[in-house]
Structures are given as C-alpha cells and as structure tokens.
Design a protein around this motif. Structure first.
Motif: not given
Length: 572
Positions: A462-479
C-alpha cells in the motif's frame, strides 16, 4: 528486501518512458494458441511444418516463411534482426564485414521440425524480440519467439512482397501464391434486423477477413471486430481515442519534477503500468487523460458482439426454463428503465434533457468502478445499476467538459462543438464531502465515494502505491551493541537516489502477530514473518505520506429526471 513491484511505482512513471522496448523483451508473455489448426498450401503444394493460430492470425517459423516465398533468410545477432530476401541499401556500413558470409540469393531450406498434433495450448513467448525485415522493409506485424524459433504472421510476410493469400473457411486452408482452387461462392442469407440498429460490414486492411460492427453504443469510442467459425467466436476491440497522439503534455511526477511527453508515449505507459498498484496514482497524476484511455480500453466488446449475433439469429437466445400453465397469471412489474441487479448485464438507457437518446450505459462505464473491480477492491462507488450516476458518465452522456467553480459543477459543450454553452450545473452544499445523504440546491440527493488511503492500516504494498517504500534491515544499538531492527521509509527518484523520510527502531524483542506496538511515535503490528502494517493516521501525522483521501459525488438518477437534467427512456 525491496519488492519487485517497486519498479512499477514512483520511478516507473518517469523511467518507463525512458527505457527502450528491448528492456522489456526478457519478460515472457503467456498466450493461448492452437497448433496446426490451419492447412497451408503454397502454389497448390502442401506445406509440411508447424503453424500457430493466435488471435485469428496464423504464424509460421521464419525459416519456413522464407522457404515458402523462395527467399534467403539471414540473422544479425547484434541488433536481433532477421532479414528475409534482399538487404536494404544503406542497412550496413561499407566497412561492416560481419555480413560478408551472408547468402542473400539461395532460398532458405524448410526447418523440417517435427510436426505437432492439432491441439490447444498455453505457451510462453517473447513478443517482438526479433525485428523482421523483408526485402529491406520492416514487417509491420507482431512476431514472437517460441522455444528458440521466431514465428511470423504468414499473411503479413507474403503480402509485403505482393504474394496473394486466400483462405477457404470451409476447409480451414490458407492458399499462398498461385492456386487453381475454386473458392465457394458465399450466398448471404437475409438476416433479422437488429432492434439495436447494429450491423456488420467486411473489415479492410490488416483486419481483412473480419467483420466490423457498426451502429453499436460505443461507435466513435472503439472499433469492434468479430469473426465467427462454427460455434467459435473471436472478438477484437480497437479503442478510438480523440486526443492527438503527438500533442505534448506536461505533468509532474511524485517527486515534484516537471516532465514532458507526447500523448502517444503516455498511452504506451498506461498500457504497460495500469494495475492494482498504479491505477489511483495514474488517475491522480494524469486525470482525464488516463480516465478516458481507461474507459475506452475496458469496453466489453464481447457482450456487444454477443447481443448483435443473438439479434440477427446467428446464435440462439438461451431457452427459458419457465413453463406457463393455462392458469398461470402474468403480473406486470413496473420498473424504471434501469434494471436492478449485477452491473455487468444491466443497462441504463440515457436520454438527455433535450430528449435525445444517448445510448446505454453499465456500471463498468464508470472508470472508478472499473478500476476498483480490476484492483480487487471490496469498496466500489455507488452503482449505476442501483440508481446512482457519477460525473464521468454524465459527461459522456452530454459529451461535455466539466468545470468546477466553488461549489458549482458546470457541464459545458466541448470547444469543438462551437461556443461553450452550458448544458446544466449542479450546486453542491458546503458539507457534501463529509456528510452522506446531502442534496444539491435543486434537491438532487448525493452519495459520496471516498477513495485513496482510506484503510486504518497500510502495508508495504500500500505504501508503494502511494510512492513511498519501506525497507527493514538489522542494525546494532550504538549504545549497547545489541541487535535491533530498523524500518526505513524513503522515496526514490528516477536515478534511484533515495531520500529518507523516517525511521522506526525496533529493539530486539518478540513481536506477536496482530498485536499493536508504538515505536518512534508510529503504531505498527506484525502481520506474518517479517511483514508489518503501519497505522495510516500516524504515517500522515509524521509526514511520511500525504493525506491522499479524495471524495467524488454520485447523484440520484430519479432526482436528476425530476430536475429535467435527464429524461425517461421510452422503448420503441
């Protein structure tokens, strides 16, 4: 990971107009075809080989076509071009030695491929992968690549060098070149006169052998062709679009950039991109240009041809299962000319304020209804078959331009009709968009149709149909160094440059399915696996998406008749 559908959303509206056709050639097209249903004779000798019948056209392997015509065939892989016969002057530079070994004089030998049994099949092909030139002239017809073999329409190839092609429908045989065959004389039987006024004439040009239907409700909007062979009925529809294909149109893409293209280029874009993810974007971006293309491209030509064939007795009407007994009572039912029921088979016979009959309309003539059905949406606009009519159908009935001035919707004659006289106008109440069941100044009841991002929750599609994309990716908490997940929302321009709009950080935890969590000010819930939905209101409040909800008015047909804008239809 970004979905493959991404290519068809934000950047597609610009990129699709810049990518050459070859970029799409790798995508296979699925066709339902018939193998070896047509007998072929060349100069009265049987052709032994395969042919494929698709959409009324017979295709033959290119090597066999060249052999039939007594011509050489050569292939230039650098441009994916096949040459039958002579090479056109100036086709290759004088210092191009790639073709030194070509033989353009010796006729090709038949392919001698194993001949398949007569059958129907659904096959995957690559349309127009190979350009075909006959004696230097490009063949103006579709070709396709199937299992490594290029198939060409035999009629188009033969007639391009003035070799006649005739077809005997009684025996299902195509005769190429000279023939002593005597073709049966067709004696036309008198046909019943259709009540609708429709009639058929022989089609010409590329559609020779077909019948062109005239006098149908969509005349001027589409050419409808048909061909009957026993109980098999084939129909083709060719939209007639009024716009000048060379007219230059300026439009604004989803990134706010101004773009310029011809109407013809935009029509090609619509044909390639119109689907459940893009329909509303295209309507919002191109307005009437897209709506008019969509309406012309979705005409139910099969139903029109079916009606004509029934009226002329060429196919029987379905028999009734109702048995009337001597004591049966027939009770007349008073109905408006608009029958209740499913929109597909329900016609509204339109008569304008001047008493002129303007044709019959169905639910599908409303482009907003058709778009929602194609998209598989559950919510559709108020239906014509239930007594409600939208601005688009009203404008079609009057062939009018529609202008909005404050609360007035004004229907005017098109400039081509001379002075832009006003046919009528509808004055909306100030609260019409928020209050269902309101009425116009003239007492015409209004129903609202709200569309856009109307659902409480929206997923990645649904977001893509509105022209917005979402990507999920892993990361490390800097703290802390602990693993976490980041959901990044972004837009992308034509050069694939991304602009980050917002990020949601999900700490390392267990997120139960369909439970709501609030993180970084956004409510979200995990639907399955690593798929999430996001609260639409929260996305709007954080400027991740715009408020794309829109409202269109639909008017009560009986009230329009009372106001004199439409009149009752009286069958003759």
């Amino acid at each position: 990971m970004r979905s493959l559908k991404t290519a068809f959303i934000t950047s597609t509206l610009t990129a699709a107009l810049l990518i050459p056709n070859a970029a799409y050639a790798k995508e296979a097209t699925q066709l339902h075809v018939e193998f070896n249903q047509v007998n072929i004779k060349v100069n009265d000798k049987d052709f032994i080989g395969n042919n494929i019948l698709y959409d009324g056209t017979t295709y033959v392997p290119i090597r066999d076509v060249a052999a039939m015509l007594g011509l050489a065939v050569n292939y230039y892989d650098k441009t994916e071009t096949a040459y039958i016969g002579q090479i056109g002057a100036g086709e290759f530079a004088a210092d191009n030695h790639d073709i030194d070994s070509w033989d353009v004089m010796t006729p090709a030998t038949p392919s001698n491929a194993p001949v398949r049994e007569k059958s129907d099949a659904t096959i995957n092909v690559y349309m127009n992968q190979v350009t075909v030139k006959v004696h230097g002239m490009q063949l103006k017809a579709n070709t396709f690549l199937y299992e490594g073999t290029t198939f060409v329409p035999i009629r188009a190839a033969s007639e391009s060098i003035d070799v006649p092609v005739k077809y005997d429908e009684a025996t299902g045989t195509a005769y190429i070149g000279k023939t002593s065959h005597t073709f049966p004389t067709v004696v036309e039987q008198p046909k019943a006169q259709p009540k609708s006024g429709m009639y058929a004439v022989p089609a010409e040009g590329d559609m020779a052998g077909w019948q062109l239907l005239k006098g149908h409700p969509y005349e001027g909007k589409a050419n409808i062709y048909f061909m009957t062979k026993g109980s098999v009925q084939q129909v083709k529809m060719e939209p007639i679009l009024q716009e000048d294909l060379d007219q230059v149109v300026q439009w604004v893409d989803s990134n706010g950039n101004k773009r310029t293209n011809t109407v013809g280029q935009l029509y090609e874009l619509f044909a390639g991109l119109s689907n459940q993810y893009t329909t509303e974007i295209l309507v919002n971006t191109f307005g009437d240009l897209y709506i008019n293309w969509f309406a012309s491209s979705t005409i139910d030509a099969f139903s029109v041809v079916d009606q004509y064939l029934k009226e002329t007795g060429q196919i029987p009407d379905p028999t009734s299962n109702v048995t009337l007994k001597p004591d049966s009572k027939i009770v007349p039912v008073e109905q408006d000319n608009l029958n209740k029921g499913a929109g597909v088979g329900t016609f509204f016979h339109a008569v304008d304020k001047f008493g002129t009959y303007k044709g019959q309309y169905q639910d599908k003539d409303d482009p907003y209804y058709t778009a929602r059905i194609i998209d598989g949406r559950l919510v559709v606009p108020p239906l014509l078959s239930e007594g409600w009519i939208g601005l688009d159908v009203l404008a079609k009935i009057y062939n009018a331009d529609v202008a909005v001035e404050n609360q007035d919707i004004i229907f005017k004659a098109k400039p081509s009709a001379g002075k832009q006289q006003e046919y009528f106008h509808l004055t909306l109440p100030s609260d019409w968009g928020t209050k269902d069941g309101s009425t116009t100044k003239d007492g015409i009841k209004i129903k609202n149709f709200t569309y856009g991002l109307t659902d409480e929750w929206v997923d990645a599609d649904g977001l893509e149909a509105a022209g917005v994309y979402v990507i999920n990716y892993p990361n490390s908490d800097p703290a802390t160094g602990e693993l976490q997940s980041v959901h990044r929302f972004y837009t992308e321009d034509k050069s694939h440059k991304r602009t980050t709009l917002y990020e949601i950080v999900l700490p390392n935890a267990t997120y139960k399915e369909n439970e709501t969590y609030t993180l970084s000010g956004i409510r979200l819930k995990r639907t399955s696996g690593n798929n999430y939905s996001y609260n639409t209101a929260d996305l709007i409040s954080h400027n991740i998406i715009g408020s794309q909800t829109k409202v269109r008015p639909y008017f009560n047909i009986q009230d329009l008749k009372k106001a004199g804008i439409l009149k009752e239809y009286t069958p003759k």
